[in-house]
Design a protein around this motif. Structure first.
Motif, PDB file in Angstrom:
ATOM      1  N   LYS A 660       0.759  -1.167  -0.222  1.00  0.00           N
ATOM      2  CA  LYS A 660      -0.042  -0.158  -0.054  1.00  0.00           C
ATOM      3  C   LYS A 660       1.001   1.320   0.101  1.00  0.00           C
ATOM      4  O   LYS A 660       0.365   2.436  -0.537  1.00  0.00           O
ATOM      5  CB  LYS A 660      -0.994   0.000   1.199  1.00  0.00           C
ATOM      6  CG  LYS A 660      -2.014  -1.110   1.150  1.00  0.00           C
ATOM      7  CD  LYS A 660      -2.900  -0.965   2.401  1.00  0.00           C
ATOM      8  CE  LYS A 660      -4.026  -2.155   2.443  1.00  0.00           C
ATOM      9  NZ  LYS A 660      -5.036  -1.953   3.522  1.00  0.00           N
ATOM     10  N   VAL A 661       2.004   1.227   0.718  1.00  0.00           N
ATOM     11  CA  VAL A 661       2.674   2.292   0.678  1.00  0.00           C
ATOM     12  C   VAL A 661       3.507   2.625  -0.660  1.00  0.00           C
ATOM     13  O   VAL A 661       3.487   3.623  -1.284  1.00  0.00           O
ATOM     14  CB  VAL A 661       4.068   2.141   1.837  1.00  0.00           C
ATOM     15  CG1 VAL A 661       5.166   3.178   1.708  1.00  0.00           C
ATOM     16  CG2 VAL A 661       3.412   1.962   3.214  1.00  0.00           C
ATOM     17  N   ARG A 662       4.083   1.335  -1.331  1.00  0.00           N
ATOM     18  CA  ARG A 662       4.518   1.638  -2.544  1.00  0.00           C
ATOM     19  C   ARG A 662       3.482   2.012  -3.770  1.00  0.00           C
ATOM     20  O   ARG A 662       3.554   2.773  -4.735  1.00  0.00           O
ATOM     21  CB  ARG A 662       5.175   0.310  -3.165  1.00  0.00           C
ATOM     22  CG  ARG A 662       6.140  -0.132  -2.277  1.00  0.00           C
ATOM     23  CD  ARG A 662       7.121  -1.377  -2.806  1.00  0.00           C
ATOM     24  NE  ARG A 662       6.063  -2.571  -3.324  1.00  0.00           N
ATOM     25  CZ  ARG A 662       5.915  -3.464  -2.471  1.00  0.00           C
ATOM     26  NH1 ARG A 662       6.213  -3.545  -1.176  1.00  0.00           N
ATOM     27  NH2 ARG A 662       5.164  -4.454  -3.039  1.00  0.00           N
ATOM     28  N   ARG A 663       2.155   1.591  -3.379  1.00  0.00           N
ATOM     29  CA  ARG A 663       1.050   1.822  -4.338  1.00  0.00           C
ATOM     30  C   ARG A 663       1.101   3.454  -4.211  1.00  0.00           C
ATOM     31  O   ARG A 663       0.783   4.066  -5.211  1.00  0.00           O
ATOM     32  CB  ARG A 663      -0.080   1.050  -4.037  1.00  0.00           C
ATOM     33  CG  ARG A 663      -1.434   1.659  -4.548  1.00  0.00           C
ATOM     34  CD  ARG A 663      -2.592   0.696  -4.192  1.00  0.00           C
ATOM     35  NE  ARG A 663      -3.813   1.281  -4.703  1.00  0.00           N
ATOM     36  CZ  ARG A 663      -4.526   0.678  -5.690  1.00  0.00           C
ATOM     37  NH1 ARG A 663      -4.214  -0.093  -6.301  1.00  0.00           N
ATOM     38  NH2 ARG A 663      -5.607   1.344  -6.005  1.00  0.00           N
ATOM     39  N   THR A 664       0.893   3.913  -3.052  1.00  0.00           N
ATOM     40  CA  THR A 664       0.697   5.291  -2.924  1.00  0.00           C
ATOM     41  C   THR A 664       1.657   6.255  -3.759  1.00  0.00           C
ATOM     42  O   THR A 664       1.656   7.316  -4.211  1.00  0.00           O
ATOM     43  CB  THR A 664       0.766   5.759  -1.274  1.00  0.00           C
ATOM     44  OG1 THR A 664      -0.336   4.895  -0.714  1.00  0.00           O
ATOM     45  CG2 THR A 664       0.470   7.246  -1.046  1.00  0.00           C
ATOM     46  N   LEU A 665       2.992   5.850  -3.423  1.00  0.00           N
ATOM     47  CA  LEU A 665       4.047   6.478  -4.098  1.00  0.00           C
ATOM     48  C   LEU A 665       3.745   6.438  -5.808  1.00  0.00           C
ATOM     49  O   LEU A 665       4.117   7.314  -6.699  1.00  0.00           O
ATOM     50  CB  LEU A 665       5.302   5.907  -3.827  1.00  0.00           C
ATOM     51  CG  LEU A 665       5.967   6.042  -2.305  1.00  0.00           C
ATOM     52  CD1 LEU A 665       7.320   5.589  -2.253  1.00  0.00           C
ATOM     53  CD2 LEU A 665       5.740   7.570  -1.997  1.00  0.00           C
ATOM     54  N   ALA A 666       3.472   5.183  -6.315  1.00  0.00           N
ATOM     55  CA  ALA A 666       3.447   4.878  -7.721  1.00  0.00           C
ATOM     56  C   ALA A 666       2.495   5.813  -8.364  1.00  0.00           C
ATOM     57  O   ALA A 666       2.334   6.459  -9.372  1.00  0.00           O
ATOM     58  CB  ALA A 666       2.921   3.432  -7.882  1.00  0.00           C
ATOM     59  N   PHE A 667       1.138   6.194  -7.535  1.00  0.00           N
ATOM     60  CA  PHE A 667       0.064   7.029  -7.951  1.00  0.00           C
ATOM     61  C   PHE A 667       0.403   8.409  -8.228  1.00  0.00           C
ATOM     62  O   PHE A 667      -0.226   9.433  -8.959  1.00  0.00           O
ATOM     63  CB  PHE A 667      -0.982   6.961  -7.058  1.00  0.00           C
ATOM     64  CG  PHE A 667      -2.022   5.898  -7.805  1.00  0.00           C
ATOM     65  CD1 PHE A 667      -3.060   6.121  -8.549  1.00  0.00           C
ATOM     66  CD2 PHE A 667      -2.112   4.729  -7.087  1.00  0.00           C
ATOM     67  CE1 PHE A 667      -3.982   4.928  -9.073  1.00  0.00           C
ATOM     68  CE2 PHE A 667      -2.782   3.441  -7.590  1.00  0.00           C
ATOM     69  CZ  PHE A 667      -3.865   3.853  -8.396  1.00  0.00           C
ATOM     70  N   SER A 668       1.549   8.634  -7.218  1.00  0.00           N
ATOM     71  CA  SER A 668       2.126  10.214  -7.354  1.00  0.00           C
ATOM     72  C   SER A 668       3.365  10.518  -7.797  1.00  0.00           C
ATOM     73  O   SER A 668       3.978  11.602  -7.816  1.00  0.00           O
ATOM     74  CB  SER A 668       1.889  10.840  -5.669  1.00  0.00           C
ATOM     75  OG  SER A 668       3.008  10.071  -5.094  1.00  0.00           O
ATOM     76  N   ILE A 669       3.996   9.592  -8.497  1.00  0.00           N
ATOM     77  CA  ILE A 669       5.510   9.717  -8.952  1.00  0.00           C
ATOM     78  C   ILE A 669       5.503  10.943 -10.049  1.00  0.00           C
ATOM     79  O   ILE A 669       6.341  11.555  -9.948  1.00  0.00           O
ATOM     80  CB  ILE A 669       5.970   8.369  -9.324  1.00  0.00           C
ATOM     81  CG1 ILE A 669       7.442   8.524  -9.456  1.00  0.00           C
ATOM     82  CG2 ILE A 669       5.298   7.926 -10.492  1.00  0.00           C
ATOM     83  CD1 ILE A 669       8.328   7.476  -9.645  1.00  0.00           C
ATOM     84  N   HIS A 670       4.398  10.809 -10.712  1.00  0.00           N
ATOM     85  CA  HIS A 670       4.273  11.717 -11.919  1.00  0.00           C
ATOM     86  C   HIS A 670       4.170  13.235 -11.333  1.00  0.00           C
ATOM     87  O   HIS A 670       4.957  14.243 -11.934  1.00  0.00           O
ATOM     88  CB  HIS A 670       2.966  11.638 -12.894  1.00  0.00           C
ATOM     89  CG  HIS A 670       1.716  11.736 -12.113  1.00  0.00           C
ATOM     90  ND1 HIS A 670       1.168  10.937 -11.286  1.00  0.00           N
ATOM     91  CD2 HIS A 670       0.859  12.769 -12.342  1.00  0.00           C
ATOM     92  CE1 HIS A 670       0.031  11.519 -10.876  1.00  0.00           C
ATOM     93  NE2 HIS A 670      -0.119  12.393 -11.672  1.00  0.00           N
ATOM     94  N   GLU A 671       3.432  13.579 -10.371  1.00  0.00           N
ATOM     95  CA  GLU A 671       3.370  14.686  -9.857  1.00  0.00           C
ATOM     96  C   GLU A 671       4.899  15.057  -9.082  1.00  0.00           C
ATOM     97  O   GLU A 671       5.200  16.273  -9.085  1.00  0.00           O
ATOM     98  CB  GLU A 671       2.351  14.847  -8.400  1.00  0.00           C
ATOM     99  CG  GLU A 671       1.010  14.486  -8.937  1.00  0.00           C
ATOM    100  CD  GLU A 671       0.472  15.688  -9.878  1.00  0.00           C
ATOM    101  OE1 GLU A 671       0.980  16.786 -10.001  1.00  0.00           O
ATOM    102  OE2 GLU A 671      -0.578  15.634 -10.399  1.00  0.00           O
ATOM    103  N   LEU A 672       5.364  14.127  -8.567  1.00  0.00           N
ATOM    104  CA  LEU A 672       6.932  14.585  -7.728  1.00  0.00           C
ATOM    105  C   LEU A 672       7.783  14.859  -8.926  1.00  0.00           C
ATOM    106  O   LEU A 672       8.640  15.906  -8.605  1.00  0.00           O
ATOM    107  CB  LEU A 672       7.380  13.224  -7.139  1.00  0.00           C
ATOM    108  CG  LEU A 672       8.461  13.624  -6.155  1.00  0.00           C
ATOM    109  CD1 LEU A 672       8.333  14.605  -5.146  1.00  0.00           C
ATOM    110  CD2 LEU A 672       8.848  12.284  -5.414  1.00  0.00           C
ATOM    111  N   ALA A 673       7.658  14.288 -10.257  1.00  0.00           N
ATOM    112  CA  ALA A 673       8.538  14.301 -11.522  1.00  0.00           C
ATOM    113  C   ALA A 673       8.281  15.840 -11.729  1.00  0.00           C
ATOM    114  O   ALA A 673       9.312  16.592 -12.334  1.00  0.00           O
ATOM    115  CB  ALA A 673       7.982  13.511 -12.550  1.00  0.00           C
TER     116      ALA A 673
END
Length: 932
Positions: A660-673
């Motif tokens: 669930k932690v990795r999933r949260t990051l995966a959904f927001s990695i484009h915003e962080l980019a």
């Protein structure tokens, strides 16, 4: 038989009686029926009256007298002794009020006179269900703006204030406070400040009932956002501090949950000096539930420190009007909206100008400065603004600049305010030196500053201002932790010592103690550096200082000398960075690499500690998920220049054991980019992105949903590397996970614009054709759109050979497919190509239409039905086939005539109907649903 006949006679009499009863009701007027059942002793009859009030009003809406009569009967029904009848009546009030609003000409002031008094009276009803229903009705009426402002002030607010009086019933008081808080955003700032705010402040200090204080704490943020910054800071913040230290943990937990909203309604100074320390206390609370809520709110609270100077975006505080905004905020907005080249005049620069308040990032190229210096008139400084990288200096640079200003008279004046004998070239060069990447990213080395202008004008004699300013003494504080902050740390450690048995509190004490020791160490080092600098200045002559080339004839530094100095400096930086990479950091040095000046360091340290495994045991098992959820907001607040503070935490979260932690990051990695930019994305995010591509489907879906958003930020060469991996998305852990393939098709449509026709044909085409043959119709539907867009892109390329090859492959694999579903898919693709104008009609007639018309003789009726729809409803609607009499039009008409004589009735129907008599999408979907 006799008994049976008697029974039949009884049934007949009952039926006649019921018919007489119905006929009697039909003979009554609507008001007569209302009076009849309203006076019934049966509770269900009276409930039925309450339900039918709206229908009765609609029947008599043409007669104003009858409408008033119905409303009067509602008032009488409101006095019913049965709670269920009163509750049923209150459920109908919002609907009746809306009807009255729509028919105001015939029944003016009906709601204010008849309905609103009932709603207000029921707020203090003895029955709990009636009270709850009336509260819901009141909020619904306010939300739909059905209550006049005058009525709110004179009828609603006075009743609520009365219900919250000290002698009021406990349950009623708690509910009334909740209603006051919920209605505040609906009634606006004026009414809230005058009527609600004073009583709300009293309720925050209710010593007898913690339920009331808990409701106040839970809604504190909403009240703050309504009344604005001034009222929040003057009246509400003292109450908020009391609630945060309440002896009931539920009240403190409610404060932690609304902390972000309260912070948004305050100025940056209070946010930094007062709220930060208060939040640290909540994070260190003895109650686990309070700590849990505080850690969940930590990321959102940090995001309220967002500053356009560091994040590139302006943090909009909605409670501030243009008149209430501080000068600092206005300057920040002005800097952010500045044009590319800003002309800064010396007289426009305030005397207290500091580098930390500047929201511009000066270019690090000597050529730009030389060009600007030569093109500007005397007395003006041209400052290039990089709007995508608005940032401030790090705390170390700020502190050194402040100490230099105290030691060296006129240091900033000579840099930003050129005086007699100094040209704009000097200023531009010194600005560049002050803002270069070496000063920005690394702790500056001890160096000897020289006031060139002062030296040339006075022949090396000290300025008369020098002794006075030097007498003030150097600043001994740490670059990030002032004396006041050190005192706060000591007080927090003393407050936490009684709870040292708690492992979490103990960890907090250790963090604060380390910060205190580091601040003392930094102060000691700063004192040593200052003493060394003063000794060097005494020993060395002005002209003997290294790295300073002074021309006695001209104050402008030579371009060649400048380049030479910069080259040597950059070479030194490179060597120093290599040395630092090869050496291991001590704990204190590692802590310093995570120091910044955007948010209070104690808050950031607590946020970084959320990945500590001990937190999951002492605070919350899902604390890492909350950390991952708020990380993009924290990164935006800190800015890309402080990404080094978060890099290790992000990598830890990306390798967390919980999916669930990795999933949260995966959904927001484009915003962080987007926040970090292309360079940091390629260095730090791409490896993590690649890891997510090989993770569980629950994690991969987060990457897939924003695949286009992420890939478009990469360099084209890096982007092409992912062409080889797109095929892997067709393989899932569960073959029934069709939504995964549907999302892939959606993303491929967006990815077409990122790749060349050759790449589209070589890599995306096989995936698209594979999806067109999927087992699930929803996936195929999206894939038809994908293929049609692919045909459009490839045909528009020069030369269009890829488009022709794709069309031939469609004909071969689908148009001549042995399975009827494949041939039907070919018709769907052709229909989509026609509807979206993916091909010119003359090209469609040459490449696709002949193969499409051959399906008129298909042995499967479903294929012929869809063909008839496509020809009749889509193809013949195009002007190409309506205006020109060509061989193609003749072939289409002959095919339609053949389909009209088809042996299947559905084929005949769709080949014969007029194109405008049905909806294409609905018919197509009906065909799909009936045949898949």
């Amino acid at each position: 038989m006799a008994d049976l006949s008697l029974l039949q006679e009884d049934l007949q009499e009952d039926a006649d009686g019921s018919l007489d009863f119905v006929s009697q009701d039909e003979m009554l007027t609507p008001l007569g029926r209302l009076d009849k059942y309203a006076a019934s002793e049966n509770v269900f009859n009276r409930q039925m009256v309450a339900r039918s009030l709206l229908d009765t009003l609609r029947e008599v809406c043409d007669d104003e007298r009858d409408c008033i009569a119905v409303l009067e009967r509602i008032s009488r029904l409101a006095d019913d002794s049965e709670p269920t009848v009163r509750a049923e009546l209150m459920e109908q009030v919002p609907h009746i009020a809306l009807f009255c609003q729509e028919n105001r000409p015939s029944i003016p002031y009906a709601f204010s006179k008849f309905l609103l008094p009932i709603v207000v009276r029921y707020l203090a009803d003895q029955n709990n269900q009636v009270r709850k229903t009336s509260q819901a009705a009141l909020l619904a009426l306010l939300e739909q703006e059905l209550i006049e402002r005058f009525d709110v002030e004179t009828k609603v607010c006075p009743v609520l204030i009365e219900l919250t009086a000290p002698d009021s019933n406990d349950d009623v008081k708690t509910e009334a406070v909740a209603i006051m808080c919920k209605m505040a955003p609906m009634v606006g700032k004026d009414i809230t400040e005058r009527l609600i705010l004073p009583r709300f402040c009293e309720m925050c200090c209710d010593c007898r009932m913690f339920h009331v204080r808990k409701v106040c704490a839970a809604n504190f943020g909403d009240i703050c956002s309504v009344v604005g910054q001034q009222a929040t800071e003057e009246m509400l913040l003292p109450r908020f501090f009391q609630l945060c230290s309440d002896n009931v943990w539920g009240v403190r937990k409610a404060c932690a949950e609304c902390f972000m909203a309260v912070s948004c309604a305050t100025c940056q100074e209070i946010r930094r000096t007062k709220l930060s320390a208060l939040f640290i206390n909540l994070i260190s609370d003895p109650s686990r539930w309070v700590r849990q809520a505080a850690f969940q709110s930590l990321g959102p609270f940090i995001s309220t420190f967002a500053n356009p100077s560091s994040s590139g975006q302006y943090f909009k505080e909605e409670s501030k009007s243009s008149e209430e905004m501080s000068v600092e905020d206005k300057n920040r907005i002005r800097d952010q909206e500045a044009p590319e080249d800003v002309q800064v005049r010396p007289e426009d620069i305030p005397s207290n100008f500091s580098v930390s308040n500047s929201s511009v990032k000066l270019e690090n190229t000597v050529e730009d400065h030389a060009a600007e210096a030569s093109g500007n008139p005397p007395g003006e400084i041209s400052v290039p603004v990089d709007s995508s990288l608005l940032c401030t200096l790090s705390s170390e640079s700020n502190q050194e600049a402040a100490s230099n200003e105290n030691k060296k008279p006129g240091n900033y004046k000579s840099t930003l305010r050129p005086e007699v004998g100094t040209s704009s070239q000097d200023s531009a060069f010194l600005d560049q030196e002050l803002y270069n990447s070496f000063h920005f990213w690394r702790t500056p080395l001890p160096e000897i500053d020289l006031d060139i202008e002062l030296d040339q004008n006075s022949g090396g004699k000290p300025s008369p201002e020098g002794p006075e300013e030097a007498a003030e003494g150097p600043v001994l504080s740490s670059p990030n932790i002032t004396m006041a902050t050190r005192k706060e740390l000591e007080e927090m450690i003393e407050n936490l010592e009684p709870h040292i048995d708690d492992p979490d509190v103990k960890a907090q004490v250790e963090v604060l103690s380390a910060a205190l020791r580091a601040s003392s160490l930094d102060a000691h080092e700063e004192t040593i550096n200052i003493e060394k600098r003063s000794d060097l200045q005494d020993e060395l002559g002005i002209n003997e200082l290294p790295n300073c080339k002074i021309s006695q004839d001209d104050s402008v530094p030579l371009i060649s000398d400048t380049v030479e100095n910069m080259d040597s400096t950059l070479h030194y930086i490179h060597n120093d960075s290599d040395l630092s990479n090869n050496s291991s950091f001590s704990p204190d040095e590692e802590r310093r690499t995570k120091v910044q000046d955007v948010v209070p360091q104690a808050l950031l340290d607590q946020y970084l500690s959320m990945t500590d495994p001990s937190r999951a045991q002492t605070v919350d098992t899902e604390i890492a998920k909350h950390c991952a959820y708020s990380l993009p907001g924290v990164a935006l607040t800190l800015g890309r220049q402080n990404w080094h503070c978060l890099r290790e935490t992000y990598e830890t979260l990306a390798s967390d054991m919980q999916w669930k932690v990795r999933r949260t990051l995966a959904f927001s990695i484009h915003e962080l980019a987007v926040i970090l930019g292309d360079q940091l994305t390629a260095a730090d995010l791409v490896p993590i992105f690649n890891g997510f591509l090989k993770d569980l489907d629950e994690v991969r879906i987060g990457v897939l949903k924003h695949l286009h958003d992420f890939l478009k930020l990469l360099h084209i060469d890096k982007r092409r590397e992912y062409l080889y991996q797109l095929q892997e998305f067709l393989v899932t852990d569960n073959s029934r996970n069709w939504r995964f393939r549907a999302e892939l098709a959606e993303q491929l449509i967006l990815l077409l614009e990122l790749y060349s026709p050759r790449d589209v044909y070589d890599y995306l085409r096989p995936i698209a054709l594979n999806l067109c043959a999927d087992k699930v119709s929803s996936v195929r539907w999206i894939s038809y759109k994908l293929v049609s867009e692919m045909v459009k892109k490839l045909h528009a390329a020069t030369p269009p050979t890829f488009g022709v090859d794709l069309i031939n492959e469609l004909v071969e694999n689908f148009g001549r497919c042995p399975k009827w579903s494949g041939r039907q898919a070919f018709v769907f693709v052709c229909q989509t190509v026609i509807e979206d104008d993916c091909l010119p009609m003359d090209q469609f007639a040459v490449h696709l239409m002949p193969h499409l018309l051959t399906l008129a003789n298909d042995r499967v009726a479903n294929v012929r039905v869809l063909l008839a729809k496509t020809l009749r409803q889509t193809l013949l609607e195009k002007d190409y086939f309506l205006a020109s009499a060509s061989c193609h039009q003749e072939a289409v008409e002959q095919t339609i005539m053949a389909l009209q004589m088809d042996r299947d009735s559905d084929v005949k129907y769709f080949a014969s109907i007029h194109p405008a008599s049905t909806k294409i999408s609905e018919d197509a979907m009906s065909t799909a649903s009936s045949t898949y």
